[in-house]
Enzyme design. Structure first.
Site, mmCIF file in Angstrom:
data_model
loop_
_atom_site.group_PDB
_atom_site.id
_atom_site.type_symbol
_atom_site.label_atom_id
_atom_site.label_comp_id
_atom_site.label_asym_id
_atom_site.label_seq_id
_atom_site.Cartn_x
_atom_site.Cartn_y
_atom_site.Cartn_z
ATOM 1 N N TYR A 146 11.585 1.874 0.417
ATOM 2 C CA TYR A 146 9.749 2.266 0.232
ATOM 3 C C TYR A 146 10.285 3.790 -0.373
ATOM 4 O O TYR A 146 9.708 4.569 -1.332
ATOM 5 C CB TYR A 146 8.885 2.625 1.334
ATOM 6 C CG TYR A 146 8.325 1.168 1.135
ATOM 7 C CD1 TYR A 146 8.592 -0.029 1.084
ATOM 8 C CD2 TYR A 146 7.308 1.199 0.825
ATOM 9 C CE1 TYR A 146 8.449 -1.030 1.448
ATOM 10 C CE2 TYR A 146 5.934 -0.182 0.692
ATOM 11 C CZ TYR A 146 6.737 -1.052 1.068
ATOM 12 O OH TYR A 146 5.870 -2.467 1.115
ATOM 13 N N ASP A 256 2.655 -9.477 6.351
ATOM 14 C CA ASP A 256 1.559 -10.701 5.741
ATOM 15 C C ASP A 256 2.044 -12.386 5.980
ATOM 16 O O ASP A 256 1.016 -12.696 5.860
ATOM 17 C CB ASP A 256 2.005 -10.650 4.606
ATOM 18 C CG ASP A 256 1.298 -9.475 3.461
ATOM 19 O OD1 ASP A 256 0.745 -8.583 4.087
ATOM 20 O OD2 ASP A 256 1.110 -9.705 1.918
#
Ligand code: IPM
Ligand code: MG
Length: 365
Positions: A146, A256
């Site tokens: 990221y 998730d």
């Protein structure tokens, strides 16, 4: 009277609707604990780009700097709408990652929790759910792919190419390892270390440092799982996990999946802690497809309030009360339309109906 300043960044899509319910809960907690809460709304996300020309405007930065804690709603637009915003100003890259970087919020706590009474929400079979699902994912939040350097262009063969780097140094790994070991020590003293050391060198260093930090926690047992295997076992036997720790990208994906095994990302609040400042947010996106309809469940936003009360303000009992109040609203058969599964006897309520019932339950505790 204790005073706290809380920045409220309600974000995009369903953000304002679910934030309004979180504020109801906050106000009740303030009132009965004699707290003076200064709630400071700030523009953030795609909506801020359209109103202020920047998805993380300077005014919002200043407001977050002065706040004792930040409560943030989901951000983002639909794939098509996103194209109206320049790539670097899109809310994920222009607001969320800069927020994480600004406050160095390296420790992301994502509880995956579903008591047995709410097992109906989960797509897993009752025999797999057993007594319920209860583990926590600790995700490193400011390193890895990221935040690594990136380049894109045309190579010598005339082909478009892209390069993104996954970097961690030992200090970045050690600090998240310590948070994970400490959390495991407070729970069941078992830590699942998730990695991909059969392919990635970053995981080899990660595991080395995990081992070194582990010597400070001889009472915690470490179990190592490859990330792909962990994904399988999350479905087959989630009960074996209690505290899981992993790098940024693995944590994005597996958390998730955590929402998936609960039945909805709407059941996933989170806390993002840095050395001096913390912010709290649902793990899910802004669900633009259902925004404005009053059908989004505010559980993850209200759960983020509970995490804030516990982790930033040490109001542990009120945090527990909030969890309890939300569970009892569900246990009475109420649900909002966005949450999957429940049978035909479900008592369907709106976003604010859910918030009102939580406040009602909470006032009894
Ligand atoms: C999350 C989200 C973010 C992430 C997005 C919105 C950039 O998916 O918090 O998990 O990838 O970290
Ligand atoms: Mg994610």
């Amino acid at each position: 009277m204790t005073s706290y300043k809380i920045a409220l960044l309600d974000g995009d899509g369903i953000g304002p609707e679910i934030m309004a319910e979180a504020v109801k809960v906050l106000n009740l907690v303030a009132q009965r604990n004699n707290l003076d809460l200064e709630l400071l709304p700030g523009a953030f996300g795609a909506s801020a780009y359209f109103s202020h020309g920047h998805s993380f405007p300077d005014e919002t930065k200043a407001l977050c700097d002065t706040a004792d804690a930040i409560l943030k709603g989901p951000i983002g637009l639909s794939h098509e709408e996103s194209k109206k915003i320049p790539v670097d100003m899109q809310p994920e890259r222009g607001a969320l990652l800069p927020l994480r970087r600004r406050y160095d919020t390296f420790a992301n706590f994502r509880p995956v929790y579903l008591p047995k009474a709410l097992a109906r929400f989960s797509p897993l079979k009752p025999e797999i759910i057993g007594d319920g699902i209860d583990f926590i994912i600790i995700r490193e939040l400011v390193g890895g792919l990221y935040f690594g350097s990136k380049e894109a262009g045309v190579n010598e063969q005339g082909k478009r190419y892209v390069k993104e780097t996954l970097e961690y140094d030992e200090d970045q790994i050690a600090r998240i390892a310590r948070v994970a070991f400490e959390t495991a020590r407070k729970r069941n003293k078992v830590l699942h270390n998730i990695h991909k050391s059969n392919v990635l060198k970053s995981s080899v260093l990660w595991n080395e440092v995990m081992g070194e930090v582990g010597t400070e926690f001889p009472d915690v047992e470490v179990r190592h799982f490859l990330v792909d295997a962990a994904a399988t076992y999350l479905c087959l036997n989630p009960g074996q996990f209690d505290v899981m720790v992993m790098e940024n990208m693995f944590g994005d994906i597996l958390s998730d999946q955590g929402g998936g095994i609960l039945g909805s990302l709407g059941l996933m609040p989170s806390a993002c802690l840095g050395p001096d400042k913390a912010y709290y947010e649902p793990s899910h996106g802004s669900a633009p497809d259902i925004a404005g309809q009053g059908i989004a469940n505010p559980y993850s936003m209200i759960g983020s309030v509970a995490m804030m009360l516990e982790m930033s303000f040490s109001l542990d009992q009120e945090a527990k009360n909030i969890w309890h109040a939300m569970q009892s609203v569900f246990a009475q058969g109420y649900s909002t339309a966005d949450l999957s599964a429940p049978g035909s006897d479900v008592r369907m309520i709106s976003t604010d109906g859910f918030g009102d019932l939580v406040v009602e339950e909470l006032s009894k505790l």
